[in-house]
Design an enzyme around this catalytic site. Structure first.
Site, PDB file in Angstrom:
ATOM      1  N   GLY A  20       0.779  -1.241   0.073  1.00  0.00           N
ATOM      2  CA  GLY A  20      -0.050   0.076   0.096  1.00  0.00           C
ATOM      3  C   GLY A  20       0.948   1.418  -0.161  1.00  0.00           C
ATOM      4  O   GLY A  20       1.847   1.221  -0.287  1.00  0.00           O
ATOM      5  N   ALA A  23       3.031   0.855   3.495  1.00  0.00           N
ATOM      6  CA  ALA A  23       3.370  -0.357   3.887  1.00  0.00           C
ATOM      7  C   ALA A  23       3.391  -1.418   3.076  1.00  0.00           C
ATOM      8  O   ALA A  23       2.563  -1.314   1.991  1.00  0.00           O
ATOM      9  CB  ALA A  23       2.981  -0.726   5.533  1.00  0.00           C
ATOM     10  N   LYS A  40       4.100  -6.621   8.604  1.00  0.00           N
ATOM     11  CA  LYS A  40       3.794  -5.357   7.918  1.00  0.00           C
ATOM     12  C   LYS A  40       4.865  -4.184   8.113  1.00  0.00           C
ATOM     13  O   LYS A  40       5.211  -3.848   9.238  1.00  0.00           O
ATOM     14  CB  LYS A  40       2.607  -4.686   8.406  1.00  0.00           C
ATOM     15  N   ASP A 133      -9.665   3.654   8.481  1.00  0.00           N
ATOM     16  CA  ASP A 133      -9.564   2.925   7.062  1.00  0.00           C
ATOM     17  C   ASP A 133     -10.258   1.927   7.096  1.00  0.00           C
ATOM     18  O   ASP A 133      -9.878   0.803   6.478  1.00  0.00           O
ATOM     19  CB  ASP A 133      -7.964   2.834   6.731  1.00  0.00           C
TER      20      ASP A 133
END
Length: 522
Positions: A20, A23, A40, A133
């Protein structure tokens, strides 16, 4: 970029799961505990920010303390070559986004998944953590059908202030972002996640996100300013009760929304006629315990996708705030005033037309040309004056025609609305009369538009060339036929056009030497 086989701390990288804007996520193996984990890794560009590592560690500790059966737990966090990373539970399965690509979910499945996600969000809010999110890509469903909410790594703490990871930035996916996030407001609360959760619920129930948009900018703009597309207009199978829940969840102002995600899901289940009991862990493709299926309309085992061309359904009654409800008495007075004004304008127009007709008849009866005197040729000034006056008169008639058309059609459509809608019969008058308006306008353009001016210039050029060749006399008065004296008005019956002007055929007949009337008289 880490490659399969690389070692990160005590974890062996197996594969990359996704990437993304902030990350990259990998699947890794932890030999000491003989398990797979998800790692991550934050991008190195973020590490250049001042105090980023310290802020990341503070937030990672808070996120790691979240202990909920439907939140992906954080096992560990550390830093590798300047890039911090989180170690989380690896959930084998798929995201809700991947599941939706295969088709719509059964309604009991929607209720079960969203109830679990709402409970996880409410738990995080109670511990001071905002997700910021919420979207289908961040909702995982394992092989047993258990939903998990993930990716709290970019969440902003509800009471974090300047120490938060995302301070001063807009974080969120455009299709699911709340208006206050889109505006970049610093102070957010749980209701921003309620809005994003409402967008996900809207997508699951209606069959699409509320604001598809062509670009991220247009989507964000619509979340801030555009009114919410009514769910029943997009998908008529949605019930009125469910529509009311979605409208409140996606209110532009946070104060108008549900206070918590659990409150949103309780209202949604009540709209479906279900009891608000939570689903058991591990239940799959079955209604929540204690659920009751309503016998009324609006309930379906599977919500159909948005039809390509749905049949037109009557729209739900428009909802006005209490202080904006229209007063029908005032509306009736307004309509009455408009009708009276329209009637007065028609009377004035008819009176002016009558006066014009009477004046033309009087001028015809009393003109010296009709009493036998030879008509004098018109000067160029008089010709221009008559042309301009006629053009202005036809222009005024066209405008009056258009005003009457608008007023009458407005009156008919208002009557249709007050009568409750139904078959749109005023469209017959609007289309029929509209064709007449267009024909009137085209006739005016034919006479006085740019084409008429070009024709007039071409005629004048042809006449000038004919004079230079000697085919026409230089004096235009020589072209006029001789007029007989003592012509009687009775031999020429009066003929007027619809607008009260003298008929052109009458003038031509009076000036024609070969006219049968004139030959008979001679």
């Amino acid at each position: 970029m880490l490659q399969p086989g690389d070692v990160l701390g005590g974890y062996e990288i197996v594969e990359q799961l996704g990437a993304g804007g902030m990350a990259t996520v990998y699947r890794a193996y932890q030999p000491r505990l003989d398990r797979y984990v998800a790692i991550k890794v934050m991008h190195q560009t973020l590490s250049a920010e001042e105090n980023f590592l310290a802020r990341f560690q503070r937030e990672a500790r808070i996120i790691a303390r979240l202990d909920h059966p439907h939140i992906v737990p954080v096992y560990d966090f550390d830093e590798h070559d300047g890039s911090p990373y989180l170690v989380m539970k690896y959930v084998e399965g798929e995201t809700l986004e991947d599941r939706l690509r295969r088709g719509p979910l059964p309604l009991p499945e929607v209720v079960r998944i969203m109830t679990a996600v709402a409970d996880a969000l409410t738990y995080a809010h109670e511990h001071g953590v905002l997700h910021r999110d919420v979207k289908p890509a961040n909702i995982l469903i394992d092989t047993r059908g258990i939903p998990y909410l993930t990716d709290f790594g970019l969440a902003r703490l509800a009471a974090g202030g300047s120490s938060t990871l995302s301070q001063g930035t807009i974080i969120g996916t455009p299709h699911y972002i709340s208006p206050e996030q889109a505006l970049g407001q610093a102070e957010l609360d749980a209701r921003t996640d309620v809005y994003s959760l409402g967008v996900v619920l809207y997508e699951l129930v209606v069959g699409r996100v509320p604001f598809p948009g062509d670009t991220p900018f247009s989507v964000v703009h619509d979340h801030i300013y555009a009114p919410l597309p009514a769910p029943r207009e997009v998908n008529p199978s949605v019930s009125l009760a469910v529509e009311a829940v979605l409208i409140r969840a996606l209110a532009k102002k946070p104060d108008d929304r549900y206070p918590t995600p659990n409150a949103l899901l309780e209202a949604f289940r009540a709209a479906l006629g279900e009891t608000p009991s939570a689903p058991g862990v591990g239940e799959k493709s079955s209604p929540a315990r204690g659920a009751k299926r309503p016998a009324g309309p609006g309930y379906a085992e599977t919500l159909p996708p948005v039809p390509p061309a749905p049949a037109r359904q009557p729209s739900p009654p428009r909802r006005f705030p209490d202080d904006d409800k229209p007063d029908l008495d005032d509306l009736g007075d307004i309509i009455e005033e408009k009708v009276e004004a329209w009637a007065e304008s028609i009377e004035d127009w008819a009176e002016q037309l009558g006066e014009r007709i009477a004046g033309n008849v009087g001028s015809l009866a009393g003109s010296e040309a009709m009493r036998g005197r030879r008509r004098q040729p018109l000067t160029e000034e008089e010709k221009i004056r008559r042309r301009v006056e006629k053009r202005l008169k036809e222009q005024a008639d066209l405008r009056i025609h258009g005003v009457i058309f608008l007023m009458v059609n407005l009156f008919l459509w208002v009557i249709w609305l007050l009568a409750g809608g139904g078959f749109p019969w005023p469209v017959i008058v609007t289309l029929g009369w509209g064709i007449g308006i267009v024909a009137h306008y085209m006739d005016y353009q034919q006479k006085y538009g740019s084409g008429a001016e070009r024709r007039e210039r071409e005629i004048q050029r042809e006449l000038e060339r004919a004079r230079r060749r000697g085919e026409l006399p230089a004096d235009e008065s020589d072209l006029r036929p001789a007029k007989r004296k003592n012509e009687d008005l009775a031999d020429y019956p009066v003929r007027l056009t619809d607008d009260g002007e003298l008929s052109a055929s009458l003038i031509e007949e009076m000036e024609d030497e070969d006219s049968p009337r004139r030959r008979g008289r001679s």
